[in-house]
Motif scaffolding. Sequence first.
Motif, PDB file in Angstrom:
ATOM      1  N   UNK A 155       8.116   7.715   3.886  1.00  0.00           N
ATOM      2  CA  UNK A 155       7.055   7.320   4.814  1.00  0.00           C
ATOM      3  C   UNK A 155       7.127   8.202   6.058  1.00  0.00           C
ATOM      4  N   UNK A 156       5.997   8.779   6.445  1.00  0.00           N
ATOM      5  CA  UNK A 156       5.932   9.620   7.642  1.00  0.00           C
ATOM      6  C   UNK A 156       5.803   8.736   8.869  1.00  0.00           C
ATOM      7  N   UNK A 157       6.787   8.813   9.757  1.00  0.00           N
ATOM      8  CA  UNK A 157       6.800   8.052  11.006  1.00  0.00           C
ATOM      9  C   UNK A 157       7.226   8.964  12.153  1.00  0.00           C
ATOM     10  N   UNK A 166       8.463  -7.683  -5.300  1.00  0.00           N
ATOM     11  CA  UNK A 166       7.966  -6.320  -5.518  1.00  0.00           C
ATOM     12  C   UNK A 166       7.113  -5.842  -4.335  1.00  0.00           C
ATOM     13  N   UNK A 167       7.089  -6.599  -3.241  1.00  0.00           N
ATOM     14  CA  UNK A 167       6.343  -6.217  -2.039  1.00  0.00           C
ATOM     15  C   UNK A 167       7.276  -5.547  -1.034  1.00  0.00           C
ATOM     16  N   UNK A 168       6.842  -4.379  -0.544  1.00  0.00           N
ATOM     17  CA  UNK A 168       7.584  -3.633   0.471  1.00  0.00           C
ATOM     18  C   UNK A 168       6.689  -3.537   1.704  1.00  0.00           C
ATOM     19  N   UNK A 169       7.229  -3.906   2.859  1.00  0.00           N
ATOM     20  CA  UNK A 169       6.480  -3.845   4.116  1.00  0.00           C
ATOM     21  C   UNK A 169       7.253  -2.989   5.106  1.00  0.00           C
ATOM     22  N   UNK A 217      -2.724   5.244   9.817  1.00  0.00           N
ATOM     23  CA  UNK A 217      -1.868   4.401   8.978  1.00  0.00           C
ATOM     24  C   UNK A 217      -0.642   5.191   8.514  1.00  0.00           C
ATOM     25  N   UNK A 218       0.399   4.465   8.200  1.00  0.00           N
ATOM     26  CA  UNK A 218       1.629   5.104   7.727  1.00  0.00           C
ATOM     27  C   UNK A 218       1.345   5.738   6.376  1.00  0.00           C
ATOM     28  N   UNK A 219       1.625   7.021   6.265  1.00  0.00           N
ATOM     29  CA  UNK A 219       1.411   7.735   5.004  1.00  0.00           C
ATOM     30  C   UNK A 219       2.698   7.674   4.186  1.00  0.00           C
ATOM     31  N   UNK A 275       1.599   1.882  23.867  1.00  0.00           N
ATOM     32  CA  UNK A 275       2.444   1.055  23.018  1.00  0.00           C
ATOM     33  C   UNK A 275       1.589   0.551  21.871  1.00  0.00           C
ATOM     34  N   UNK A 276       2.079   0.684  20.668  1.00  0.00           N
ATOM     35  CA  UNK A 276       1.326   0.217  19.515  1.00  0.00           C
ATOM     36  C   UNK A 276       2.246  -0.029  18.345  1.00  0.00           C
ATOM     37  N   UNK A 277       1.678  -0.571  17.286  1.00  0.00           N
ATOM     38  CA  UNK A 277       2.463  -0.840  16.096  1.00  0.00           C
ATOM     39  C   UNK A 277       1.707  -0.358  14.866  1.00  0.00           C
ATOM     40  N   UNK A 278       2.445   0.267  13.975  1.00  0.00           N
ATOM     41  CA  UNK A 278       1.914   0.690  12.688  1.00  0.00           C
ATOM     42  C   UNK A 278       2.492  -0.249  11.640  1.00  0.00           C
ATOM     43  N   UNK A 279       1.692  -0.538  10.619  1.00  0.00           N
ATOM     44  CA  UNK A 279       2.150  -1.463   9.594  1.00  0.00           C
ATOM     45  C   UNK A 279       1.596  -1.020   8.248  1.00  0.00           C
ATOM     46  N   UNK A 280       2.412  -1.116   7.232  1.00  0.00           N
ATOM     47  CA  UNK A 280       1.987  -0.764   5.877  1.00  0.00           C
ATOM     48  C   UNK A 280       2.721  -1.676   4.910  1.00  0.00           C
TER      49      UNK A 280
END
Length: 148
Positions: free
Chosen positions: A59-61, A76-79, A43-45, A103-108
């Motif tokens: 955010x570490x990417x 107040x929601x950040x995606x 997960x995105x840290x 190929x993939x996707x990370x989401x936070x």
Amino acid sequence: MANLRRYDPITELARFDPFRNFEDLFRDFRLGNVMREGEGQQPIRIDVHENETSYTVRADLPGVNREDIKVDISGNRVSIAAETKRSEEHKQGGNVVRSERYYGEQYRSFLLEHDIDDAQASAKYEGGVLELTLPKKAQQGSRKLEIH
């Protein structure tokens, strides 16, 4: 030498043991996680810092292209979403011996205490770290209505 046992359905039914496959359930669960290790992304840290007027989010990417990052702010929601593409090719002489692609996707997504002024928000991406500066929206004062 293999240990063979004849299956007898009547004996299995006569011996009622509701937990007989319970350990197999957990064994299969652990094996599944070990087998999938390395194919999925972590997960995105993130780190979130706050002062009186804004939030700073880091955010570490690593290994993600700037064009493949999407940030959405709603109240107040950040995606944060990032698409990961990796391609690896090994050649021997002029022939391709092995070619691998991922190929993939990370989401936070997370909530902050205050609404964000999305018009003033800014983002920069450098060295595998996305940095968001998210100003807090000015607090709306309450108003008492006078009854006539």
